[in-house]
Write a protein that holds these residues in place. Structure first.
Motif, PDB file in Angstrom:
ATOM      1  N   UNK A 110      32.623  39.163  43.225  1.00 16.64           N
ATOM      2  CA  UNK A 110      33.509  38.129  43.742  1.00 16.64           C
ATOM      3  C   UNK A 110      34.983  38.507  43.644  1.00 16.64           C
ATOM      4  N   UNK A 111      35.387  39.064  42.515  1.00 13.54           N
ATOM      5  CA  UNK A 111      36.807  39.330  42.290  1.00 13.54           C
ATOM      6  C   UNK A 111      37.222  40.733  42.693  1.00 13.54           C
ATOM      7  N   UNK A 112      38.540  40.904  42.866  1.00 11.47           N
ATOM      8  CA  UNK A 112      39.081  42.212  43.226  1.00 11.47           C
ATOM      9  C   UNK A 112      38.919  43.234  42.116  1.00 11.47           C
ATOM     10  N   UNK A 113      38.706  42.788  40.883  1.00 13.47           N
ATOM     11  CA  UNK A 113      38.628  43.715  39.754  1.00 13.47           C
ATOM     12  C   UNK A 113      37.435  44.656  39.863  1.00 13.47           C
ATOM     13  N   UNK A 114      36.391  44.268  40.608  1.00 14.70           N
ATOM     14  CA  UNK A 114      35.197  45.099  40.731  1.00 14.70           C
ATOM     15  C   UNK A 114      34.754  45.291  42.171  1.00 14.70           C
ATOM     16  N   UNK A 115      35.500  44.798  43.135  1.00 17.12           N
ATOM     17  CA  UNK A 115      35.090  44.851  44.532  1.00 17.12           C
ATOM     18  C   UNK A 115      35.217  46.264  45.089  1.00 17.12           C
TER      19      UNK A 115
END
Length: 283
Positions: free
Chosen positions: A225-230
């Protein structure tokens, strides 16, 4: 022998081949050419419907700079490497072990276990979306890089085992029997004899799996969902505004995202071709 080489076929077949092959290549290249042209256009060209003509204004540097300035695409690319490299390593390690077991040992359920690995490749992954998402939530690995890595390894293990088992099974069995007579352990046989012989197959499989995982969009958007792992495939959507689709930036981002697998292929193309043709002249 089948298929018959084109040079040995009848003249009408050769003419048809020479006509159809360039048309097929052109049809395959058209979308790539469209993306490449769009990546260097301005927004005015797209709004005016100029999709295939030459750009009225060339924005090569502007669009590619905007990709990195308007979105965290560098972070997305790093996330893709963090997902892809451990997945390739894990899938290769598991498939080598399972392929060795299925290719070398003869036990009663050998064929059944092999069919289970193969059968998993025919399950449409879309129907697994809800149970996989629920499982990741229960395990506490939803929206994490390692959660995506673990599921990718699980999904790729069937194809990788099928690939490696067939290569290992074609190895001369006399080598393994001779090593056993000399007192070598099973792990020593696997590590010192089998792995060096299937190194071209490992290189070919690594290129294939790297490409599969890098280009994955479905699981990247389902489990992250988040940019931290996308990964970069899912992160390209951030290049579009809320009301306006900036297709020139999306196209430029797609070109940037396609560069790593292309570079991997060209760096390992000799090993890739050798792995795919290993045993092709046997018998």
């Amino acid at each position: 022998m089948f298929p018959t080489p084109i040079a040995h076929t009848r003249k009408p077949v050769q003419w048809l081949y020479k006509l159809v092959l360039p048309l097929s290549l052109l049809l395959w290249l058209l979308p790539i050419m469209a993306v490449a042209l769009t990546s260097i256009r301005g927004a005015a060209d797209l709004n005016a419907g100029n999709y295939w003509g030459l750009p009225s204004e060339w924005k090569i540097a502007e669009n590619y700079v905007a990709v990195f300035s308007n979105s965290p695409i560098a972070r997305y690319i790093l996330n893709s490497f963090m997902v892809t490299i451990p997945t390739v390593m894990g899938a290769l390690a598991l498939s080598c072990l399972s392929g060795f077991a299925l290719g070398v040992y003869r036990f009663r359920l050998n064929l059944l276990v092999f069919f289970i690995f193969v059968g998993g490749n025919f399950v449409p992954f879309q129907i697994l979306m809800v149970p996989v998402r629920d499982l990741s939530l229960r395990l506490g690995i939803y929206d994490t890089v390692w959660g995506l890595v673990l599921f990718h390894i699980a999904f790729q293990s069937g194809f990788c085992t099928f690939f490696m088992r067939n290569f290992i099974r074609d190895l001369p069995r006399e080598l393994i029997e001779a090593a056993r007579v000399e007192g070598a352990s099973e792990f020593h046989i696997f590590w010192k004899i089998v792995l060096p012989l299937v190194r071209p197959a490992l290189a070919a499989l690594a290129v294939l799996i790297f490409t599969f995982i890098w280009n994955d969009y479905f699981w990247a958007t389902v489990l992250i969902q988040g940019d931290h792992a996308m990964p970069v495939t899912g992160g390209l959507k951030s290049l579009n505004g809320q009301w306006v689709a900036q297709w020139q930036l999306v196209s430029a981002g797609a070109i940037v995202a396609a560069l790593p697998p292309i570079a991997i292929f060209f760096m390992m193309q000799k090993q890739f071709i050798a792995g795919l043709t290993l045993g092709a002249t046997k018998g």
